[in-house]
Scaffold this motif. Structure first.
Motif, PDB file in Angstrom:
ATOM      1  N   SER A  12      -7.856   2.120   1.636  1.00 29.42           N
ATOM      2  CA  SER A  12      -8.106   3.070   0.545  1.00 29.42           C
ATOM      3  C   SER A  12      -6.963   3.060  -0.466  1.00 29.42           C
ATOM      4  O   SER A  12      -7.203   3.164  -1.673  1.00 29.42           O
ATOM      5  N   ARG A  13      -5.743   2.903  -0.009  1.00 29.32           N
ATOM      6  CA  ARG A  13      -4.609   2.830  -0.937  1.00 29.32           C
ATOM      7  C   ARG A  13      -4.652   1.542  -1.760  1.00 29.32           C
ATOM      8  O   ARG A  13      -4.357   1.565  -2.952  1.00 29.32           O
TER       9      ARG A  13
ATOM     10  N   ASP B  27      -3.503  -0.143   4.496  1.00 25.80           N
ATOM     11  CA  ASP B  27      -4.393   0.970   4.177  1.00 25.80           C
ATOM     12  C   ASP B  27      -5.376   0.553   3.079  1.00 25.80           C
ATOM     13  O   ASP B  27      -5.006   0.431   1.916  1.00 25.80           O
TER      14      ASP B  27
ATOM     15  N   ASP C 120       0.813  -1.217   0.000  1.00 24.11           N
ATOM     16  CA  ASP C 120       0.000   0.000   0.000  1.00 24.11           C
ATOM     17  C   ASP C 120       0.849   1.269   0.000  1.00 24.11           C
ATOM     18  O   ASP C 120       0.320   2.364  -0.195  1.00 24.11           O
TER      19      ASP C 120
ATOM     20  N   ARG D  20      -7.337  -0.124  -2.539  1.00 20.69           N
ATOM     21  CA  ARG D  20      -8.413   0.074  -3.512  1.00 20.69           C
ATOM     22  C   ARG D  20      -7.940   0.971  -4.651  1.00 20.69           C
ATOM     23  O   ARG D  20      -8.228   0.724  -5.819  1.00 20.69           O
ATOM     24  N   PHE D  21      -7.220   2.021  -4.323  1.00 20.40           N
ATOM     25  CA  PHE D  21      -6.666   2.932  -5.323  1.00 20.40           C
ATOM     26  C   PHE D  21      -5.826   2.158  -6.348  1.00 20.40           C
ATOM     27  O   PHE D  21      -5.916   2.391  -7.547  1.00 20.40           O
TER      28      PHE D  21
END
Length: 172
Positions: A144-145, A142, A110, A147-148
């Motif tokens: 969100s990372r 993380d 991440d 997923r990014f």
């Protein structure tokens, strides 16, 4: 793989979740059906339990395993990994090489999940996605990372690794 004594034992619930993950990811058909995966670990203890379970499951299937912590120098360590992998001649299924797959567990993946890391960082996607010699497991903390990196169609790693994060850990 032995882990140093300073790593405490994970709580039984974490061990059970990690064992379930490992059993689903590494099994007797892994050399034929194994695909890269990603997992989000909610804590140090969960990460430790995951490492232990994955390496034990790999060992039970006759697979070597390697744990690589990218966090100290993410770009440099990732470059070093990709540089040493046979120049990406990883089509073991198409050769007479009967060596078992090697499990690569990449911790701290991440670290790449922000706007500073775009297309050029991941030139190896098409290689690891169908790799017959190495089984890739991308681990991060993380959500969100991660997923990014793996869920945005604008990112080079879009759908390159299946998400095996259990619901128990997604809620954490």
């Amino acid at each position: 793989m032995d882990y140093p004594e300073e790593h405490p034992m994970a709580p039984p619930a974490l061990e059970a979740i990690a064992a379930r993950l490992a059993g689903g990811f590494i099994h007797r058909l892994t050399p034929l059906l194994g695909r890269p995966a990603r997992v989000i670990c909610p804590s140090d203890e969960a990460e430790q339990a995951l490492i232990v379970s994955m390496t034990q499951a790999a060992d039970a299937q006759g697979m070597a395993s390697e744990v690589i912590d990218l966090r100290p120098a993410p770009a440099e360590r990732l470059d070093a990994i990709t540089a040493r992998l046979d120049g990406w001649q990883s089509g073991a299924a198409n050769s007479n090489d009967q060596t078992a797959q090697r499990l690569l567990i990449l911790l701290g993946f991440d670290a790449f999940g922000d706007d500073t890391q775009d297309a050029p960082t991941y030139p190896f996607r098409s290689k690891f996605q169908f790799d017959q010699k190495f089984l890739w497991l991308f681990v991060g903390r993380d959500a969100s990372r991660m997923r990014f990196l793996f869920e945005s169609y604008r990112r080079p790693l879009y759908r390159a690794a299946g998400d095996i994060t259990p619901d128990d850990w997604k809620r954490s």
